[in-house]
Write an enzyme that holds these catalytic residues in place. Structure first.
Site, mmCIF file in Angstrom:
data_model
loop_
_atom_site.group_PDB
_atom_site.id
_atom_site.type_symbol
_atom_site.label_atom_id
_atom_site.label_comp_id
_atom_site.label_asym_id
_atom_site.label_seq_id
_atom_site.Cartn_x
_atom_site.Cartn_y
_atom_site.Cartn_z
ATOM 1 C CG LEU A 16 -3.403 11.309 1.423
ATOM 2 C CD1 LEU A 16 -1.959 11.357 0.966
ATOM 3 C CD2 LEU A 16 -3.932 12.716 1.658
ATOM 4 C CB CYS B 113 3.753 7.646 -3.099
ATOM 5 S SG CYS B 113 2.140 7.999 -2.364
ATOM 6 N N GLY C 271 1.265 4.229 9.740
ATOM 7 C CA GLY C 271 1.402 2.822 10.097
ATOM 8 C C GLY C 271 2.555 2.134 9.395
ATOM 9 C CB CYS D 150 -2.155 2.239 -4.995
ATOM 10 S SG CYS D 150 -1.418 3.831 -5.428
#
Lengths: 44, 347
Positions: free
Chosen positions: B18, B86, B110, B183
């Site tokens: 994404l 998110c 992960g 992020c």
């Protein structure tokens, strides 16, 4: 009712070969897709 | 890594990355997930292992579902955890929907967390490596999502094992840094991001002692957080003072002695219950809770108020419990995650 024994499940838990199991993998380029360590987002 | 391992095992792998936010900033943000550099590397891994890989532009979704709420929550004096939102609103919602549209049997990530089959259904469990456990960030995973998700790295004893596995596959990402940061906060300066998202929102006000004394002024509540001691600009006082409350409406930063940070009762809402039975059926439950990602679980009593609200009583008071953070529930024995909710100010 069909009983699926655990021995017949693949590593993702499906009773079919991996080649017949479609898996979408959420990827980042990092080793994993961990979504950030994300401490509380305010200056600490 | 997960994709490469599953491809090696012979699965019909489809990789998706994404693109969540500004690509220019992403390129400069090394080590955060879904950054521009990471998109490039994910594509390279897919080429190396021979499976299809797609990059999906989720910038608008991410901005609407995660960043806007982050800004509003922050401006409201809370301490938001956008990574949870998110996971909840983007990765395990829209991306998971995309996986189903692609006729995938499941979606794998992960994340360091474990999905184990219980007697009747899939259960969420902490990662085998407690230092890497991400259960705090995944408490809002619903049962339906959990049924579809797989976490192939959750059983690994350490991230070193993961990197060794990547190295075994000859993957070029084996030595990349961990993804640790939020992020869209390039340098850890949250206030700067808020000022960019909501220009002019940082308004000056007073720094006030809990006893009513005005001790100084500030340039905006967004520059402070509950529990903060340093950088208050009110030196020369006899006792160390901490931020104990952010009064956004009055534009006041309330400070007081450390003992004022101590909290025993926590109001929690938007509860996602992953334990057995209906959440509100028991008047109270003995559980363990984490009120910050960096803190160990503590003993607590969970008292449901409704299907989605509860009061959590900590058996040992905690300092710096802040609205906007998650309160994650764990079983008293073992590794099972029972869900959790969002800490708020209460009625």
């Amino acid at each position: 009712m069909t009983t699926v024994t655990k021995e017949k499940l693949n590593s993702l838990g499906f009773a079919k070969p991996p080649s017949e199991t479609r898996v979408v993998v959420a990827m980042s380029g990092g080793v994993d897709f961990s979504g950030g360590g994300g401490i509380g987002a305010r200056r600490l | 890594m997960v994709a490469a391992e599953l491809a090696r095992e012979g699965y019909d792998v489809v990789g998706i990355t994404l693109q969540l936010y500004d690509h220019g900033a992403a390129l400069a943000k090394k080590g955060a997930c879904c950054a521009g550099r990471d998109i490039h590397d994910a594509r390279r891994v897919a080429e190396e292992m021979g499976f299809p890989h797609y990059v999906l532009d989720y910038e608008n979704v991410f901005r609407d579902a995660v960043m806007d709420e982050f800004a509003e929550s922050y401006l409201g004096g809370a301490t938001p955890v956008p990574c949870i939102r998110c996971n909840e609103r983007v990765k395990f919602k829209d991306l998971l929907g995309t996986a189903k549209d692609l006729d995938a049997d499941c979606m794998a990530t992960g994340h360091y967390i474990q999905r184990k089959m219980g007697e009747t259904r899939a259960e969420l469990h902490s990662a085998a490596d407690g230092n890497r456990d991400q259960s705090y960030f995944l408490f809002s995973t619903t049962q339906e999502q959990l049924d579809y998700l797989r976490f192939p790295l959750g059983h690994l004893a350490s991230k070193a094992d993961t990197r060794a596995l990547a190295a075994k596959h000859g993957l070029s990402v084996a030595d990349k840094p961990d993804s640790q940061d939020i992020c869209f906060v390039p340098d850890g300066d949250y206030a700067k991001v808020i000022e960019k998202l909501r220009p002019g929102s940082a308004e000056p006000g007073e720094i006030v002692h809990a006893d009513g004394r005005v001790l100084g002024t500030h340039n905006g509540v967004i520059h402070y957080t509950i529990g903060q001691r340093r950088g208050l600009g009110i030196g020369g006082l006899s006792e160390p003072l901490y931020v104990v409350k952010l009064d956004v409406e009055a534009k006041r930063v309330i400070v007081g002695p450390k003992e004022m940070l101590s909290t025993r009762t926590i109001p929690v809402r938007e509860i996602n219950w992953l334990g057995d039975g209906n959440f509100a059926d028991s008047a109270e439950r003995d559980i363990m809770v984490r009120v910050r990602s960096t803190r160990p679980p503590r003993e607590a009593i969970l008292r449901p108020i409704s299907d989605t609200e509860a009061e959590v009583e900590l058996l040992t008071p905690e300092e710096g419990v802040s609205p906007g953070q998650a309160c994650v529930f764990y079983a008293t024995e073992g590794t099972r995650v029972l869900g959790g909710g969002w800490i708020w100010r209460g009625h």
